[in-house]
Enzyme design. Sequence first.
Site, PDB file in Angstrom:
ATOM      1  CE  LYS A   1      -0.780   0.471   5.191  1.00 34.66           C
ATOM      2  NZ  LYS A   1       0.198   1.313   5.214  1.00 34.66           N
ATOM      3  CB  THR A   2       3.969   2.239   1.858  1.00 37.71           C
ATOM      4  OG1 THR A   2       3.373   2.038   3.085  1.00 37.71           O
ATOM      5  CG2 THR A   2       4.926   3.532   1.998  1.00 37.71           C
TER       6      THR A   2
ATOM      7  CG  ASP B   1      -1.152   4.930   5.069  1.00 41.14           C
ATOM      8  OD1 ASP B   1      -1.757   3.878   4.628  1.00 41.14           O
ATOM      9  OD2 ASP B   1      -0.052   4.684   5.558  1.00 41.14           O
ATOM     10  CD  GLU B   2      -2.043   1.496   8.282  1.00 40.09           C
ATOM     11  OE1 GLU B   2      -3.373   0.953   8.263  1.00 40.09           O
ATOM     12  OE2 GLU B   2      -0.943   1.018   8.141  1.00 40.09           O
TER      13      GLU B   2
ATOM     14  CD  GLN C   1      -3.365  -4.845   8.341  1.00 39.37           C
ATOM     15  OE1 GLN C   1      -2.275  -4.708   8.900  1.00 39.37           O
ATOM     16  NE2 GLN C   1      -3.249  -4.702   6.908  1.00 39.37           N
TER      17      GLN C   1
ATOM     18  NE  ARG D   1       1.204  -7.032  11.296  1.00 40.88           N
ATOM     19  CZ  ARG D   1       1.155  -6.540   9.991  1.00 40.88           C
ATOM     20  NH1 ARG D   1       1.787  -5.318   9.760  1.00 40.88           N
ATOM     21  NH2 ARG D   1       0.085  -6.970   9.449  1.00 40.88           N
TER      22      ARG D   1
END
Length: 747
Positions: free
Chosen positions: A32-33, A218-219, A249, A605
């Site tokens: 996504k980044t 973002d997020e 998430q 993770r």
Amino acid sequence: MSLLNDLNPAQRKAVLETEGSLLVFAGAGSGKTRVLTYRIAYLIQEKGVSPRNIFAVTFTNKAANEMRERVEHLLGSSARGIWISTFHSACARILRGHIDRLGFGKNFVIYDEDDQERHLKTVMKELDLDFKMFHPRAMQSRIDRLKNEGMMPEQYKPSPFNIFEKRLALVYQKYQEDLRRNNGVDFGDLLLFVTLLFRKFPDVLGSYQNLCRYVMVDEFQDTNLIQYQLIRHLVEGHRNVCVVGDDDQSIYRWRGAEVGNILNFERDFPGTKVVTLEQNYRSTQHILEAANHVVKKNRFRKEKALWTENPEGELLTLYVAEDEEDEARFVVRKISNDILSNPEESNRAYRHIAIFYRINAQSRALEEELVKHQIPYTIVGGLKFYERKEIKDILAYLKLIANPSDGISLKRIINQPPRGIGEKTMERIAVFSKEKGLPLYEGMREALKEDWLPSGSKERIGGFVRLIEEFSEEAKTLSLSQLTLTLLARTGYLERLKEEGTDEALSRVENIDELVNVLTELEQGEDQVSLETFLEKVSLVTDVDLYVDKENRVSLMTLHCAKGLEFPVVFIVGMEEGLLPHYRKGEEAEDLEEERRLCYVGITRAKKKLYLSRAEERSTFGVGRANLPSRFLDELPYELMQMEERERRRDSLFSQETHWLDDFNQSGNEMDFPMQESRFSEKQDIVISPDGFYPLRTGMRVRHPQFGDGRVKSIEGMNENQKATIVFRTEGPKRLKVRYANLEILE
């Protein structure tokens, strides 16, 4: 167009959709980044958009810095002028320019959580509220929630029948009045006041709408109500907004995050284009399959399934420990023997390993075992550098220099180091200041002018005021590091610590030295950092921002702290009912789904290897309690799991190729295990008491309050330590400590 060659088809589509509203569901590790940074680069390089018209917002300074560095790597000097920031930093910047319209000075100070609590306690004492009946933390949490909902004190309408809410209304009102008198704001105010500015002053809103022509968030799953309103205000004219996030998430509901913001985005922005990123670049296929199996049990989510071109990788390892000490020994044994001593893992280091747990209290046994085996570790989310007493003392001096109205900082350092100014003197000055309608520091100055203080107090107070005024003058010409060194010398703060000579005092000296190093490094950067800018930056630092993996240490942290990080090797400990999912979350659908998302975050993770563990017994307040395995373990397919040796030796059910239903169906839906004589030969139709003996025998039919009917397959141990493996009709095999199982004997 060469930018697009680095992207997969879904990522490319997200980059190319530049106009109007776009929703990107970005699964864990799906890049996504990369999408956000390439989208910014594409807008500037291919669409000719000015960098100054792009606004990208995220939640941590670490994420914002990473995004900025990636864009600069793609565009070089062309990237200058892009506004990439956290929500709170962006709002602080807006308020620095316009907060005077709300009656505050532009040199306002930002109070962190510790300052908030101290301030709140002062307010509650003045209102004569009992801390036991009205806990300050509870008040603080409710005030934060009201601010996240965009509610000012005058808008809050408490229930006339709820005493807590009625007191909350009084505390909230007085708390805000005192903040204004101190020319201070807290984290919630940063967001609330910008919303207020936009609502009250259309010209301010219009200027930022014209500036921020392309908005990226973002997020987005972590946004609360007021953050969502801010974004809507900014884009209501052009609607060029791209939000990126993953509903799977969303784990911060407890601090106001609304997963509905991302799930309802298409409804709120008609005509929204949707792109889903499912290809994962981080983890092995087995880890992703485990994550998919867990999270798909949630009902309120966007359907998606992570996949990867990475190898299948190793199976997940599950260990069932006797207690938390055994669990800690397992973790350390795997780190020492199977990970760092394995020739195939020769590139592994301590920093590649993380241990996740649900609550901070779980770290105790792990820390003791790591220390015993001399394994270096760091706790992420523990006491932050800027929360240490000596650092907060120095920062309080700097805050008072920057903002003389800051009464909270003044109270902190008036006797640091000791100056003989007593509490009664400060209480009298506080009353005098309020009567005059002045901030505390100005009240001190006025009391000196009017010769209102006794001679002894007058001399000491006068010396302090002169010291602060000298620092304020010198702050105009000295650098931050020079100013800090000057106040350390003149106040005698550093000298007093050195005189103490204890290990703790010397450690504090080292921390102060590190603070000066931080200031020096900031001064060597390209941009000049003012005192106000530095204090603002410090106030907005998060746990993740402080995390660095340069030191070779094992990382310990809660699952909430783990979000945004990744490690080759991950341990998730405490996979038990009551811990994960946590007992405080109860059985409400929304709470349980968030706990499942928390488990999903922990699993995703891991890059190469994932270890899961649970303890059959775990001490709580000094008392051992038997624990059922987490329901999330039951949601993992057996074929993805391998049992650690102790589990294979003592309970072979998981490693058998035959399914438990084969046992169940051997004799017409009744499990036909051979009966084993017990020393308790009489049949007893009783509910087993924790205080009595346990007349179980192999083949006996029993009923469990949660798992239903089953048959005893095997028994081990006696009395309080007796354990039984029971195959249940609907739930399959479970290994329970009989003392706590509350079994009913059916035959």
